[in-house]
Each structure stands twice: as C-alpha cells, then as structure tokens.
Write a protein that holds these residues in place. Sequence first.
Motif, short mmCIF file in Angstrom:
data_model
loop_
_atom_site.label_atom_id
_atom_site.label_comp_id
_atom_site.label_asym_id
_atom_site.label_seq_id
_atom_site.Cartn_x
_atom_site.Cartn_y
_atom_site.Cartn_z
N LEU A 255 6.44 65.17 35.20
CA LEU A 255 5.73 66.40 34.91
C LEU A 255 6.66 67.56 35.26
CD1 LEU A 255 3.16 68.04 34.20
CD2 LEU A 255 2.47 67.75 36.57
N VAL A 256 6.96 68.39 34.28
CA VAL A 256 7.79 69.59 34.48
C VAL A 256 6.85 70.77 34.65
CG1 VAL A 256 9.49 71.14 33.46
CG2 VAL A 256 9.70 68.65 33.12
N VAL A 257 6.93 71.44 35.81
CA VAL A 257 6.07 72.59 36.09
C VAL A 257 6.97 73.82 36.27
CG1 VAL A 257 4.27 73.55 37.57
CG2 VAL A 257 4.50 71.05 37.35
N ASP A 258 6.92 74.71 35.28
CA ASP A 258 7.75 75.91 35.32
C ASP A 258 7.09 76.97 34.44
OD1 ASP A 258 9.96 77.85 34.89
OD2 ASP A 258 11.18 76.30 35.85
N ASP A 259 7.07 78.21 34.91
CA ASP A 259 6.42 79.27 34.13
C ASP A 259 7.32 79.83 33.04
OD1 ASP A 259 8.09 80.52 35.95
OD2 ASP A 259 6.64 82.06 36.52
N GLU A 260 8.57 79.42 32.99
CA GLU A 260 9.50 79.86 31.95
C GLU A 260 9.49 78.86 30.79
OE1 GLU A 260 11.52 82.49 31.49
OE2 GLU A 260 10.73 83.46 33.28
N PHE B 251 13.60 73.03 27.64
CA PHE B 251 14.92 72.46 27.86
C PHE B 251 14.82 71.17 28.66
CE2 PHE B 251 18.58 71.92 30.67
CZ PHE B 251 19.57 71.67 29.73
N LEU B 252 14.09 71.21 29.76
CA LEU B 252 13.96 70.01 30.60
C LEU B 252 13.21 68.91 29.86
CD1 LEU B 252 13.27 71.64 34.08
CD2 LEU B 252 15.31 70.36 33.38
N LYS B 253 12.16 69.26 29.16
CA LYS B 253 11.40 68.27 28.39
C LYS B 253 12.31 67.58 27.37
CE LYS B 253 7.29 67.94 25.34
NZ LYS B 253 7.11 66.55 25.50
N ILE C 272 7.56 64.82 39.76
CA ILE C 272 7.26 66.21 39.40
C ILE C 272 8.50 67.06 39.62
CG2 ILE C 272 5.88 68.25 39.96
CD1 ILE C 272 3.70 66.25 40.97
N LEU C 273 8.90 67.80 38.57
CA LEU C 273 9.93 68.83 38.69
C LEU C 273 9.17 70.13 38.84
CD1 LEU C 273 12.49 67.82 35.91
CD2 LEU C 273 12.55 67.27 38.34
N LEU C 274 9.35 70.81 39.96
CA LEU C 274 8.49 71.94 40.33
C LEU C 274 9.29 73.20 40.59
CD1 LEU C 274 5.62 72.91 41.20
CD2 LEU C 274 6.17 72.06 43.49
N TYR D 182 12.63 59.35 28.90
CA TYR D 182 11.50 59.60 29.78
C TYR D 182 10.33 60.15 28.97
CZ TYR D 182 14.74 59.27 33.76
OH TYR D 182 15.66 58.84 34.68
N ASP D 183 9.12 59.79 29.36
CA ASP D 183 7.92 60.44 28.82
C ASP D 183 7.69 61.67 29.67
OD1 ASP D 183 7.40 58.44 26.90
OD2 ASP D 183 6.42 57.21 28.42
#
Length: 123
Positions: free
Chosen positions: A1-6, A12-14, A45-47, A22-23
Amino acid sequence: LVVDDEPKIRQFLKGTLELQAYDVLTAAGGPEALARLKEEPVDLILLDLMMDGMDGYEVDRLLKDNPKTRSIPVIVVTAQGDRKDRQVGLQHAAYNYVAKPFDLEDLLARIRDALVRHQEGKG
C-alpha cells in the motif's frame, strides 16, 4: 500500500512496483489508507510522513494500536529528513526510513528485505 498525498509520487511508486510484479494499492492520505486496510490485507506500507490532515505519524500510531495492522512492515518514504523522523523510525521494529529523493534500487532492496522478514515472522 503506497500512502502519499502527492499524486505523481503515488503513481511513480505504483508503476515502478508493478513492473517488479507487486500488486499495489494506493491511498492519497491517512483516512483513505486506513479504510483500504479494512477492505484488503496488505504485506507492506510505504508511508509519507508529511500529509495534510492526518499525517504519517498519526497513521503509524493507529497502525501500531490496531492488532490487525500492527505487524505490517512500514517503510517511510518522505522528504522530511530531520532527526526526529529517524528516531520515530527506530521505535518501530519493522520500520525503515527512506528520504526523498530516494535511490530506487535502495528502496526496492528495502521492500524486498521487509517482505522477506515479514513472511519469516509469519512462518
């Protein structure tokens, strides 16, 4: 799960992680991330720390307080690079810290390592 407000960072990370097979789920902030976690289990989680509304510190605290999410490894990926952030990271057993701009190979290595450690902990 990528959590970023940008949005650009999220996409990019997804995209990068999907190329690594990776899913990937994404969330634009803390409340959305917590809602996603209720719907689907995740392995990592990438936070981001510095988000409007609910910041990454609060998200991390809520994750640790919840028995269903406390064992999920968290890798902080943030432009906020002061000593306090690193100290927060040291308090969490499964916590890594990557400062933006990050080295992509370093981030991918940390992700692989965190996933392996998480799987070993389950086994």
